[in-house]
Design a protein around this motif. Structure first.
Motif, short mmCIF file in Angstrom:
data_model
loop_
_atom_site.label_atom_id
_atom_site.label_comp_id
_atom_site.label_asym_id
_atom_site.label_seq_id
_atom_site.Cartn_x
_atom_site.Cartn_y
_atom_site.Cartn_z
N GLY A 34 0.82 -1.12 0.01
CA GLY A 34 0.08 -0.21 0.28
C GLY A 34 1.03 1.33 0.06
N VAL A 35 1.84 1.04 0.55
CA VAL A 35 2.89 2.36 0.49
C VAL A 35 3.14 2.80 -1.07
CG1 VAL A 35 5.27 3.31 1.11
CG2 VAL A 35 3.97 1.74 2.54
N THR A 36 3.36 1.88 -1.77
CA THR A 36 3.42 2.27 -3.25
C THR A 36 2.28 2.88 -3.73
OG1 THR A 36 5.05 0.63 -3.76
CG2 THR A 36 3.86 1.38 -5.67
N ARG A 37 1.16 2.10 -3.50
CA ARG A 37 -0.23 2.70 -4.09
C ARG A 37 -0.45 4.02 -3.66
NH1 ARG A 37 -1.89 -2.63 -2.68
NH2 ARG A 37 -3.07 -1.71 -0.95
N ASP A 38 -0.16 4.34 -2.29
CA ASP A 38 -0.37 5.86 -1.82
C ASP A 38 0.43 6.83 -2.40
OD1 ASP A 38 -2.44 4.68 -0.48
OD2 ASP A 38 -1.23 4.57 1.58
N PHE A 39 1.80 6.23 -2.82
CA PHE A 39 2.60 7.26 -3.13
C PHE A 39 2.69 7.56 -4.55
CE2 PHE A 39 6.94 7.63 -5.45
CZ PHE A 39 7.39 8.93 -4.77
N ILE A 40 1.90 6.74 -5.39
CA ILE A 40 1.49 7.07 -6.87
C ILE A 40 0.15 7.60 -6.99
CG2 ILE A 40 1.22 5.89 -9.04
CD1 ILE A 40 4.19 6.09 -8.11
N PHE A 41 -0.74 7.19 -6.10
CA PHE A 41 -2.29 7.54 -6.56
C PHE A 41 -2.76 8.38 -5.58
CE2 PHE A 41 -1.85 3.34 -8.54
CZ PHE A 41 -1.79 3.60 -9.81
N GLY A 42 -2.09 8.48 -4.32
CA GLY A 42 -2.76 9.22 -3.26
C GLY A 42 -3.66 8.39 -2.25
N ALA A 58 7.00 9.01 -10.39
CA ALA A 58 7.77 8.38 -9.13
C ALA A 58 8.85 9.28 -9.25
CB ALA A 58 8.47 7.03 -9.63
N ASN A 59 8.77 10.25 -8.41
CA ASN A 59 9.72 11.40 -8.44
C ASN A 59 10.53 10.96 -6.82
OD1 ASN A 59 11.25 13.62 -8.08
ND2 ASN A 59 9.74 15.32 -8.19
N PHE A 60 11.74 10.83 -7.32
CA PHE A 60 12.90 10.32 -5.83
C PHE A 60 13.71 11.50 -5.68
CE2 PHE A 60 11.72 6.29 -7.93
CZ PHE A 60 10.74 6.13 -7.05
N THR A 69 6.25 -6.80 1.30
CA THR A 69 5.32 -7.43 0.63
C THR A 69 4.86 -6.73 -0.72
OG1 THR A 69 3.70 -6.63 2.19
CG2 THR A 69 4.81 -8.73 2.74
N GLY A 70 5.46 -5.58 -0.89
CA GLY A 70 4.88 -4.88 -1.96
C GLY A 70 5.38 -5.67 -3.47
N TYR A 71 4.46 -5.50 -4.34
CA TYR A 71 4.76 -6.05 -5.74
C TYR A 71 5.89 -5.52 -6.47
CZ TYR A 71 0.33 -8.43 -4.30
OH TYR A 71 -0.82 -8.91 -3.63
N HIS A 72 6.20 -3.98 -6.27
CA HIS A 72 6.75 -3.30 -7.33
C HIS A 72 8.13 -2.82 -6.84
CE1 HIS A 72 2.63 -3.43 -8.73
NE2 HIS A 72 2.20 -2.78 -7.60
N THR A 73 9.02 -2.19 -7.83
CA THR A 73 10.27 -1.85 -7.52
C THR A 73 10.62 -0.46 -7.53
OG1 THR A 73 10.76 -2.24 -9.85
CG2 THR A 73 11.14 -4.22 -8.51
N LEU A 74 9.64 0.19 -6.79
CA LEU A 74 10.00 1.76 -6.51
C LEU A 74 11.02 1.74 -5.64
CD1 LEU A 74 7.20 2.00 -8.35
CD2 LEU A 74 6.77 3.82 -6.96
N LEU A 75 11.20 1.23 -4.76
CA LEU A 75 12.28 1.39 -3.69
C LEU A 75 13.63 1.17 -4.28
CD1 LEU A 75 13.31 1.36 -0.88
CD2 LEU A 75 12.84 -0.87 -0.44
N GLU A 76 13.83 -0.03 -5.44
CA GLU A 76 14.97 -0.38 -6.00
C GLU A 76 15.21 0.83 -6.80
OE1 GLU A 76 13.34 -4.28 -5.69
OE2 GLU A 76 12.57 -2.49 -5.51
N ARG A 115 -1.49 5.92 -16.33
CA ARG A 115 -1.40 6.73 -17.55
C ARG A 115 -2.63 7.75 -17.47
NH1 ARG A 115 -0.41 1.78 -21.76
NH2 ARG A 115 1.91 1.80 -21.76
N ALA A 116 -3.75 7.23 -16.73
CA ALA A 116 -4.89 8.31 -17.04
C ALA A 116 -4.50 9.40 -15.96
CB ALA A 116 -6.20 7.65 -16.49
N LEU A 117 -3.62 9.03 -14.81
CA LEU A 117 -3.20 10.22 -13.88
C LEU A 117 -2.57 11.01 -14.40
CD1 LEU A 117 -3.23 10.99 -10.84
CD2 LEU A 117 -1.54 9.29 -10.32
N ALA A 118 -1.47 10.39 -15.18
CA ALA A 118 -0.36 11.20 -15.66
C ALA A 118 -0.80 12.47 -16.92
CB ALA A 118 0.58 10.46 -16.32
N LYS A 119 -1.90 12.13 -17.22
CA LYS A 119 -2.52 13.26 -18.27
C LYS A 119 -3.00 14.36 -17.42
CE LYS A 119 -4.14 9.84 -21.74
NZ LYS A 119 -5.29 9.35 -22.62
N ASP A 120 -3.37 14.14 -16.19
CA ASP A 120 -3.95 15.38 -15.40
C ASP A 120 -2.94 16.01 -14.70
OD1 ASP A 120 -6.41 14.75 -16.27
OD2 ASP A 120 -6.84 13.15 -14.80
N GLN A 121 -1.53 15.69 -14.59
CA GLN A 121 -0.43 16.10 -13.79
C GLN A 121 0.59 16.89 -14.76
OE1 GLN A 121 1.39 13.61 -11.13
NE2 GLN A 121 -0.32 13.40 -9.76
#
Length: 331
Positions: A27-35, A123-125, A147-154, A88-94
């Motif tokens: 959920g940390v990734t989901r919140d970081f990307i989508f709010g 993903a702005n680091f 337990t996250g599925y994604h590699t934003l931490l990497e 992709r839909a989110l990126a169009k509005d930012q």
């Protein structure tokens, strides 16, 4: 607002001495990307015409689609595709973010969510006081568990000049066809410069590795509970992190499948009275809509974690990591 009594100096000292291991929820990734206010599971449920009312329960939705499609892998790919479409839909509005390399592809699997959000500038680091990935990547941690599925931490680790090694737990026989000697976590010696990021519930560039349906969680629990008692069941760096360092639970809900199968399985099995104090970051009940009695819930959470020598911080992940970063910079 619930109060906590975190000794920030203790946690800074644990980090400096290499005695702290974060365990980070998906959920940390989901919140970081989508709010924090966007329910990814509910949006996926709507997209696939999920017929039940529990539209925030990702495990139930994945189970439903795996039954309809008669294939678990198909359900996992559907979820990953939905994440990409939503990003992709989110990126169009930012406004445009920093330039990033084109998304990579994995043969047979298509685009990877972690790469797509980087390519879209989501993903702005860069240095930000409320960016949990930037903050965690800057601490001298040698083993990160998630337990996250994604590699934003990497990606965050690479953005600050570190070279992380990524691997995931083989929680079923189909995944465990690779010899231990060929699994990076069994051969790599983690260091501050080259930390290990170990995904307990799989990683998105291998959709079959994801622990997503209820059956997956039960299978994970059974396998992990057995492996924790085997000498080579978990890589040595992972076992050492769980047994010898302070665990920092980041972004978990006590009632989630991800928390229950990990905490009740490998974590509880390895806990001893001599282990260092650990810490759980919990969203304040005042910020949740599904808690009928906030004080009773707080008492329940405190009692639960007291049994395992966990301190509590009430607040969001971003709030916690920001305060920890401030304490770190003060020295």
């Amino acid at each position: 607002m619930a109060k906590d009594t975190i000794n920030w100096t203790f946690w800074v000292d644990q980090l400096r001495e290499g005695m702290c291991t974060p365990l980070i929820a998906d959920g940390v990734t989901r919140d970081f990307i989508f709010g924090n206010d966007f329910d990814v599971a509910a949006s996926w449920a709507e997209a696939i015409d999920y017929p039940l009312k529990d539209r925030s329960n990702l495990a139930h939705i994945a189970h439903y689609l795996s039954i309809i499609d008669n294939d678990q892998l198909s359900a996992k790919r559907s979820y990953l595709r939905h994440l990409i479409q939503t990003a992709r839909a989110l990126a169009k509005d930012q406004p445009p973010g920093p330039l990033a390399p084109p998304p990579s592809t994995v043969p047979g699997e298509g685009l990877v969510f972690s790469d797509v959000v980087a390519g879209l500038g989501l993903a702005n680091f860069t240095r930000q006081p409320d960016n949990p990935f930037f903050i965690l990547a800057n601490f001298p941690i040698t083993v990160y568990l998630t337990t996250g599925y994604h590699t934003l931490l990497e990606q965050a680790l690479r953005s600050v000049g570190r070279q992380p090694v990524c691997d995931y737990y083989r929680w079923n026989e189909d995944l465990d066809q690779v010899a231990k000697a060929d699994q990076p976590a069994y051969t790599h010696r983690p260091s501050v410069q080259a930390p290990l990021v170990y995904h307990l519930h799989g990683v998105d560039h291998e959709p079959g590795s994801l622990v997503m349906t209820e059956e997956n969680y039960l299978e994970f629990y059974e396998r992990a509970s057995a492996d924790i008692n085997r000498q080579d069941g978990f890589p040595v760096p992972v076992r050492n992190a769980l047994t010898k360092s302070s665990i920092m639970l980041v972004g978990y809900d006590l009632q989630s499948w991800a928390f229950r199968v990990v905490f009740r399985g490998p974590i509880r099995a390895l806990f001893t009275l001599r282990r260092p104090l650990s810490l759980a970051i919990q969203l304040d009940p005042a910020d949740k809509t599904d808690i009928a009695d906030q004080e009773q819930f707080r008492a329940y959470v405190r009692s639960f974690f007291d049994e395992y020598r966990f301190g509590l911080h009430w607040g969001t992940t971003a709030d916690f990591t920001s305060k920890l970063w401030q304490a770190w910079e003060k020295g």
